[in-house]
Design a protein around this motif. Structure first.
Motif, PDB file in Angstrom:
ATOM      1  N   PHE A  24       0.847  -1.185   0.000  1.00  0.00           N
ATOM      2  CA  PHE A  24       0.000   0.000   0.000  1.00  0.00           C
ATOM      3  C   PHE A  24       0.887   1.240   0.000  1.00  0.00           C
ATOM      4  N   ASP A  25       0.629   2.167  -0.925  1.00  0.00           N
ATOM      5  CA  ASP A  25       1.454   3.363  -1.046  1.00  0.00           C
ATOM      6  C   ASP A  25       0.556   4.577  -1.294  1.00  0.00           C
ATOM      7  N   ALA A  29      -1.850   6.635  -4.880  1.00  0.00           N
ATOM      8  CA  ALA A  29      -3.301   6.423  -4.894  1.00  0.00           C
ATOM      9  C   ALA A  29      -3.981   7.309  -5.925  1.00  0.00           C
ATOM     10  N   GLU A  34      -8.885   5.361  -2.091  1.00  0.00           N
ATOM     11  CA  GLU A  34      -7.677   4.531  -2.109  1.00  0.00           C
ATOM     12  C   GLU A  34      -6.610   5.111  -1.190  1.00  0.00           C
ATOM     13  N   ASP A  38      -4.729   3.148   1.777  1.00  0.00           N
ATOM     14  CA  ASP A  38      -3.272   3.051   1.838  1.00  0.00           C
ATOM     15  C   ASP A  38      -2.739   3.599   3.157  1.00  0.00           C
ATOM     16  N   GLN A  46      -0.934  -5.178   6.631  1.00  0.00           N
ATOM     17  CA  GLN A  46      -1.186  -5.108   5.192  1.00  0.00           C
ATOM     18  C   GLN A  46      -1.447  -6.520   4.697  1.00  0.00           C
ATOM     19  N   LYS A 228      -7.196  -4.305  -2.806  1.00  0.00           N
ATOM     20  CA  LYS A 228      -7.150  -3.594  -1.531  1.00  0.00           C
ATOM     21  C   LYS A 228      -8.506  -3.572  -0.817  1.00  0.00           C
TER      22      LYS A 228
END
Length: 284
Positions: A24-25, A29, A34, A38, A46, A228
């Motif tokens: 996740f970054d 996004a 999102e 993240d 995660q 996600k």
């Protein structure tokens, strides 16, 4: 990311609940939804989901309806202890589901309802849930022949067919069906909506303030990448318990206390008057 593992007392089953680590970054996004997910990935564990036995997952989710994980987990443990091996069965024998609990569907289908209700009493609404569990076990055996075949159905058929089939069963609503699709089927793009998810994404302004559970689900499944969505469900619940509670969200007393404060519209939260209302009631 937090070093704390995913809580074991929840529908997903924590570290033993299947799934693999995901990435996740927030910097990459594409949508605000999102970005929130993240950021939750930085705050919590995660993970993507899948791999649990479908009937066992269905039972666990039914027990969790209208109650907390803290209350439903003991009921789940007690149910498996009493009914998991089936009547007069060797618990190590190969039965309906190699991946699930041996004999559980047969045991519940034949269970005395008053005894079952007593066993799951910590979950609340135990008389109603005992009836639903017996009827669901009977349906599994009549419709699929075995829990193993039901597990294959959940994992192999199209998500829309699985969801529609599950929704036809008494006591199975959208959240329950989606949890089975997610935790057993490992289906990407499934974002179950419980009371925390429904409250938080309307409060943030990501979903319309007056949206029902299904509209919130549609918004999130459109704006959060498929891989996600499952994590988004479980992490949002944890965030709702720790920060964005129904009556006393962290931002009510201190705007800087919430890690999502800069991406939240605070719909229905009024620190000036110490008031918190449902987002739908905040719409002019």
């Amino acid at each position: 990311m937090s070093d704390d593992p995913e809580p074991s007392i929840n529908i997903s089953g924590g570290e033993s609940g299947g799934g693999v680590t995901a990435e996740f970054d927030p910097a990459t996004a594409d949508t605000r939804a999102e970005r929130v997910i993240d950021r939750l990935g930085e705050l919590y564990w995660q993970k993507t989901y899948g791999g649990r036995d479908a009937f066992t997952c269905l039972v666990r989710t039914i027990l969790s309806q209208n109650t907390s994980d803290k209350a439903s987990q003991p009921a789940h443990d007690a149910l498996l202890a009493r009914y998991g091996a089936g009547p007069n069965r060797d618990a190590t024998a190969e039965t309906e589901s190699e991946a699930g609990v041996p004999g559980l569907a047969e045991s519940l289908a034949a269970a005395d309802r008053s005894e079952l209700a007593e066993t799951i009493s910590s979950a609340g609404l135990y008389n109603q849930k005992s009836e639903i569990l017996v009827a669901t076990a009977e349906w599994i055996l009549e419709e699929f022949g075995s829990a193993r075949a039901f597990d294959a159905f959940v994992k192999d058929e199209s998500p829309s067919e699985v969801r529609e089939t599950l929704l036809s069963v008494r006591g199975v609503g959208p959240k329950t069906a989606d949890c089975v699709l997610l935790f057993a089927g490992g289906r990407g793009g499934v974002f179950p909506v419980d009371t925390h998810v429904h409250r938080i994404y309307r409060r943030m302004g990501i979903a319309p303030a007056d949206a029902d559970h299904e509209v919130v689900r549609t918004v999130l499944e459109q704006e959060v990448p498929a891989e996600k969505c499952g994590f988004g469900h479980t992490a949002t619940i944890q965030f709702g318990r720790e920060y964005c509670t129904a009556r006393t969200p962290a931002c009510l007393e201190d705007p800087d206390a919430c890690p999502m404060g800069d991406v939240c519209d605070q719909v229905g939260v009024y620190p000036e008057t110490d008031e918190v209302i449902d987002p739908a009631d905040a719409v002019d």
